[in-house]
Scaffold this motif. Sequence first.
Motif, PDB file in Angstrom:
ATOM      1  N   ALA A   1      47.392   9.683  24.350  1.00  0.00           N
ATOM      2  CA  ALA A   1      47.738   8.413  24.082  1.00  0.00           C
ATOM      3  C   ALA A   1      48.265   8.869  22.520  1.00  0.00           C
ATOM      4  CB  ALA A   1      46.797   7.462  23.956  1.00  0.00           C
ATOM      5  N   ALA A   2      47.415   9.445  21.740  1.00  0.00           N
ATOM      6  CA  ALA A   2      47.603   9.865  20.496  1.00  0.00           C
ATOM      7  C   ALA A   2      48.905  10.684  20.177  1.00  0.00           C
ATOM      8  CB  ALA A   2      46.594  10.556  19.735  1.00  0.00           C
ATOM      9  N   LYS A   3      49.269  11.711  21.182  1.00  0.00           N
ATOM     10  CA  LYS A   3      50.517  12.274  21.109  1.00  0.00           C
ATOM     11  C   LYS A   3      51.410  11.737  21.348  1.00  0.00           C
ATOM     12  CE  LYS A   3      48.352  16.976  22.309  1.00  0.00           C
ATOM     13  NZ  LYS A   3      48.222  17.957  23.127  1.00  0.00           N
ATOM     14  N   LEU A   4      51.436  10.912  22.509  1.00  0.00           N
ATOM     15  CA  LEU A   4      52.721  10.023  22.632  1.00  0.00           C
ATOM     16  C   LEU A   4      53.161   9.008  21.644  1.00  0.00           C
ATOM     17  CD1 LEU A   4      54.496   8.866  24.874  1.00  0.00           C
ATOM     18  CD2 LEU A   4      52.939   7.110  25.561  1.00  0.00           C
ATOM     19  N   GLU A   5      52.108   8.461  20.999  1.00  0.00           N
ATOM     20  CA  GLU A   5      52.487   7.455  20.191  1.00  0.00           C
ATOM     21  C   GLU A   5      53.078   8.209  18.695  1.00  0.00           C
ATOM     22  OE1 GLU A   5      48.957   4.046  20.261  1.00  0.00           O
ATOM     23  OE2 GLU A   5      48.423   5.608  19.381  1.00  0.00           O
ATOM     24  N   ASP A   6      52.458   9.407  18.439  1.00  0.00           N
ATOM     25  CA  ASP A   6      53.085  10.203  17.418  1.00  0.00           C
ATOM     26  C   ASP A   6      54.544  10.784  17.727  1.00  0.00           C
ATOM     27  OD1 ASP A   6      52.714  11.651  14.907  1.00  0.00           O
ATOM     28  OD2 ASP A   6      52.891  13.691  16.102  1.00  0.00           O
ATOM     29  N   LEU A   7      54.584  11.158  19.013  1.00  0.00           N
ATOM     30  CA  LEU A   7      55.906  11.498  19.327  1.00  0.00           C
ATOM     31  C   LEU A   7      56.798  10.515  19.212  1.00  0.00           C
ATOM     32  CD1 LEU A   7      57.815  13.493  20.704  1.00  0.00           C
ATOM     33  CD2 LEU A   7      57.288  12.691  22.846  1.00  0.00           C
ATOM     34  N   LEU A   8      56.610   9.408  19.872  1.00  0.00           N
ATOM     35  CA  LEU A   8      57.654   8.272  19.607  1.00  0.00           C
ATOM     36  C   LEU A   8      57.701   7.649  18.294  1.00  0.00           C
ATOM     37  CD1 LEU A   8      56.667   6.609  23.111  1.00  0.00           C
ATOM     38  CD2 LEU A   8      58.677   7.823  22.515  1.00  0.00           C
ATOM     39  N   GLY A   9      56.833   7.660  17.585  1.00  0.00           N
ATOM     40  CA  GLY A   9      56.801   7.529  16.043  1.00  0.00           C
ATOM     41  C   GLY A   9      58.141   8.205  15.403  1.00  0.00           C
ATOM     42  N   LYS A  10      57.736   9.483  15.691  1.00  0.00           N
ATOM     43  CA  LYS A  10      58.788  10.338  15.112  1.00  0.00           C
ATOM     44  C   LYS A  10      60.412  10.063  15.674  1.00  0.00           C
ATOM     45  CE  LYS A  10      55.912  14.440  14.328  1.00  0.00           C
ATOM     46  NZ  LYS A  10      55.348  15.662  14.958  1.00  0.00           N
ATOM     47  N   GLN A  11      60.379   9.678  16.759  1.00  0.00           N
ATOM     48  CA  GLN A  11      61.681   9.145  17.122  1.00  0.00           C
ATOM     49  C   GLN A  11      62.250   7.916  16.559  1.00  0.00           C
ATOM     50  OE1 GLN A  11      63.833  11.202  18.874  1.00  0.00           O
ATOM     51  NE2 GLN A  11      62.301  12.574  18.835  1.00  0.00           N
ATOM     52  N   GLY A  12      61.385   7.180  15.897  1.00  0.00           N
ATOM     53  CA  GLY A  12      61.666   6.068  14.927  1.00  0.00           C
ATOM     54  C   GLY A  12      61.177   4.793  15.603  1.00  0.00           C
ATOM     55  N   LEU A  13      60.312   4.697  16.646  1.00  0.00           N
ATOM     56  CA  LEU A  13      59.523   3.470  17.244  1.00  0.00           C
ATOM     57  C   LEU A  13      58.386   3.296  15.982  1.00  0.00           C
ATOM     58  CD1 LEU A  13      59.672   1.773  19.578  1.00  0.00           C
ATOM     59  CD2 LEU A  13      58.019   3.114  20.592  1.00  0.00           C
ATOM     60  N   GLU A  14      58.398   1.909  15.743  1.00  0.00           N
ATOM     61  CA  GLU A  14      57.391   1.486  14.914  1.00  0.00           C
ATOM     62  C   GLU A  14      56.787   0.170  15.303  1.00  0.00           C
ATOM     63  OE1 GLU A  14      58.145   0.114  10.815  1.00  0.00           O
ATOM     64  OE2 GLU A  14      60.096   0.773  11.240  1.00  0.00           O
ATOM     65  N   ARG A  15      55.614   0.063  15.049  1.00  0.00           N
ATOM     66  CA  ARG A  15      54.903  -1.220  15.346  1.00  0.00           C
ATOM     67  C   ARG A  15      55.350  -2.384  14.276  1.00  0.00           C
ATOM     68  NH1 ARG A  15      50.706  -1.178  18.991  1.00  0.00           N
ATOM     69  NH2 ARG A  15      49.966   0.884  19.538  1.00  0.00           N
TER      70      ARG A  15
ATOM     71  N   ASP B   1      51.433  -1.295  25.472  1.00  0.00           N
ATOM     72  CA  ASP B   1      50.399  -2.203  25.726  1.00  0.00           C
ATOM     73  C   ASP B   1      49.057  -1.928  26.700  1.00  0.00           C
ATOM     74  OD1 ASP B   1      52.189  -4.143  24.654  1.00  0.00           O
ATOM     75  OD2 ASP B   1      53.199  -4.614  26.422  1.00  0.00           O
ATOM     76  N   ASP B   2      49.318  -1.064  27.649  1.00  0.00           N
ATOM     77  CA  ASP B   2      48.087  -0.420  28.217  1.00  0.00           C
ATOM     78  C   ASP B   2      47.301   0.386  27.296  1.00  0.00           C
ATOM     79  OD1 ASP B   2      49.371  -1.634  30.422  1.00  0.00           O
ATOM     80  OD2 ASP B   2      50.123   0.066  31.283  1.00  0.00           O
ATOM     81  N   ILE B   3      47.800   1.205  26.586  1.00  0.00           N
ATOM     82  CA  ILE B   3      47.037   1.894  25.653  1.00  0.00           C
ATOM     83  C   ILE B   3      46.580   1.283  24.591  1.00  0.00           C
ATOM     84  CG2 ILE B   3      47.413   3.498  23.558  1.00  0.00           C
ATOM     85  CD1 ILE B   3      49.776   4.800  25.019  1.00  0.00           C
ATOM     86  N   ASP B   4      46.911   0.022  24.274  1.00  0.00           N
ATOM     87  CA  ASP B   4      46.221  -1.074  23.155  1.00  0.00           C
ATOM     88  C   ASP B   4      45.010  -1.415  24.141  1.00  0.00           C
ATOM     89  OD1 ASP B   4      47.837  -0.334  21.205  1.00  0.00           O
ATOM     90  OD2 ASP B   4      49.205  -2.158  21.623  1.00  0.00           O
ATOM     91  N   ALA B   5      45.116  -1.987  25.270  1.00  0.00           N
ATOM     92  CA  ALA B   5      44.300  -2.473  26.085  1.00  0.00           C
ATOM     93  C   ALA B   5      42.974  -1.693  26.289  1.00  0.00           C
ATOM     94  CB  ALA B   5      44.861  -3.249  27.398  1.00  0.00           C
ATOM     95  N   ALA B   6      43.539  -0.234  26.547  1.00  0.00           N
ATOM     96  CA  ALA B   6      42.483   0.660  26.971  1.00  0.00           C
ATOM     97  C   ALA B   6      41.624   0.967  25.671  1.00  0.00           C
ATOM     98  CB  ALA B   6      42.731   1.777  27.410  1.00  0.00           C
ATOM     99  N   ARG B   7      42.428   1.008  24.753  1.00  0.00           N
ATOM    100  CA  ARG B   7      41.781   1.149  23.241  1.00  0.00           C
ATOM    101  C   ARG B   7      40.683   0.048  22.755  1.00  0.00           C
ATOM    102  NH1 ARG B   7      45.975   3.133  20.055  1.00  0.00           N
ATOM    103  NH2 ARG B   7      45.365   5.296  20.868  1.00  0.00           N
ATOM    104  N   ALA B   8      41.273  -1.216  23.282  1.00  0.00           N
ATOM    105  CA  ALA B   8      40.303  -2.328  22.798  1.00  0.00           C
ATOM    106  C   ALA B   8      39.218  -2.375  23.925  1.00  0.00           C
ATOM    107  CB  ALA B   8      41.051  -3.581  23.105  1.00  0.00           C
ATOM    108  N   ALA B   9      39.212  -2.028  24.937  1.00  0.00           N
ATOM    109  CA  ALA B   9      38.100  -2.080  25.849  1.00  0.00           C
ATOM    110  C   ALA B   9      37.153  -0.585  25.696  1.00  0.00           C
ATOM    111  CB  ALA B   9      38.465  -1.938  27.534  1.00  0.00           C
ATOM    112  N   GLY B  10      37.601   0.124  24.764  1.00  0.00           N
ATOM    113  CA  GLY B  10      36.838   1.345  24.528  1.00  0.00           C
ATOM    114  C   GLY B  10      37.013   2.629  25.311  1.00  0.00           C
ATOM    115  N   ASP B  11      37.961   2.452  26.089  1.00  0.00           N
ATOM    116  CA  ASP B  11      38.194   3.601  27.118  1.00  0.00           C
ATOM    117  C   ASP B  11      39.153   4.859  26.487  1.00  0.00           C
ATOM    118  OD1 ASP B  11      36.896   2.093  29.105  1.00  0.00           O
ATOM    119  OD2 ASP B  11      38.736   1.501  29.785  1.00  0.00           O
ATOM    120  N   LEU B  12      39.542   4.621  25.228  1.00  0.00           N
ATOM    121  CA  LEU B  12      40.347   5.778  24.824  1.00  0.00           C
ATOM    122  C   LEU B  12      39.758   6.141  23.519  1.00  0.00           C
ATOM    123  CD1 LEU B  12      44.076   4.691  25.274  1.00  0.00           C
ATOM    124  CD2 LEU B  12      42.551   6.429  26.291  1.00  0.00           C
ATOM    125  N   GLU B  13      38.468   6.188  23.257  1.00  0.00           N
ATOM    126  CA  GLU B  13      37.676   6.681  22.020  1.00  0.00           C
ATOM    127  C   GLU B  13      37.565   8.119  21.982  1.00  0.00           C
ATOM    128  OE1 GLU B  13      34.029   4.827  21.896  1.00  0.00           O
ATOM    129  OE2 GLU B  13      34.872   2.790  21.644  1.00  0.00           O
TER     130      GLU B  13
END
Length: 198
Positions: free
Chosen positions: A131-145, A111-123
């Motif tokens: 943030a990209a590595k964390l999303e990729d790692l957890l995606g490999k563990q089976g977490l999907e949106r 949620d914090d990553i999404d908020a920061a991305r929406a505010a333009g802080d994670l470009e």
Amino acid sequence: MSTSPEEPQEPAQDPGDQAAEQNAETETPLTAEEILDAEQTEEARAADHEGAGATGSAGTEFAQLAEDRLEDLRRLQAEFVNYKNRTDRERAALRDHVISDVLGSVVPVFDDIDAARAAGDLEEGPFAAIAAKLEDLLGKQGLERIGRIGEAFDPNVHEAVLQQPADGVDADHISMVLRSGFRVGTRVVRPAQVAVAP
């Protein structure tokens, strides 16, 4: 007249026995291979046949006992296979449950990553890479949106917060995602909060 006790006389030995003793002394003993490879005599065959006839009923009992034991063994083997399969299923279910609990505790970070991305802080920059590595790692563990604009509304994975029309979105489809949902495998960790087109 004095009589002396008679000395015991040894019985006269048969000449055939003497020859057999001499041959036994000169012959080499038979090896196990020679004994096993030797042909069975007619006399031995006849004795085996008579023995088999005498033990016919006992042989039937032994055969029935062997069949019963074999059936018991087959039943035990089937029970073991069923137990192993059930244990494997339970272990997989427990693993999925534990993984979804652990990954579910990380959802607020998304949620914090999404908020920061929406505010333009994670470009760009190091935090964007993390943030990209964390999303990729957890995606490999089976977490999907869960929840994308244009998806059909499913009450099992979506939580409708309001109705809002949107261009190009059909009725009963998601028109806006207010908060992303997540699932691990088939288990919903958190349903997506969405607006649905009327």
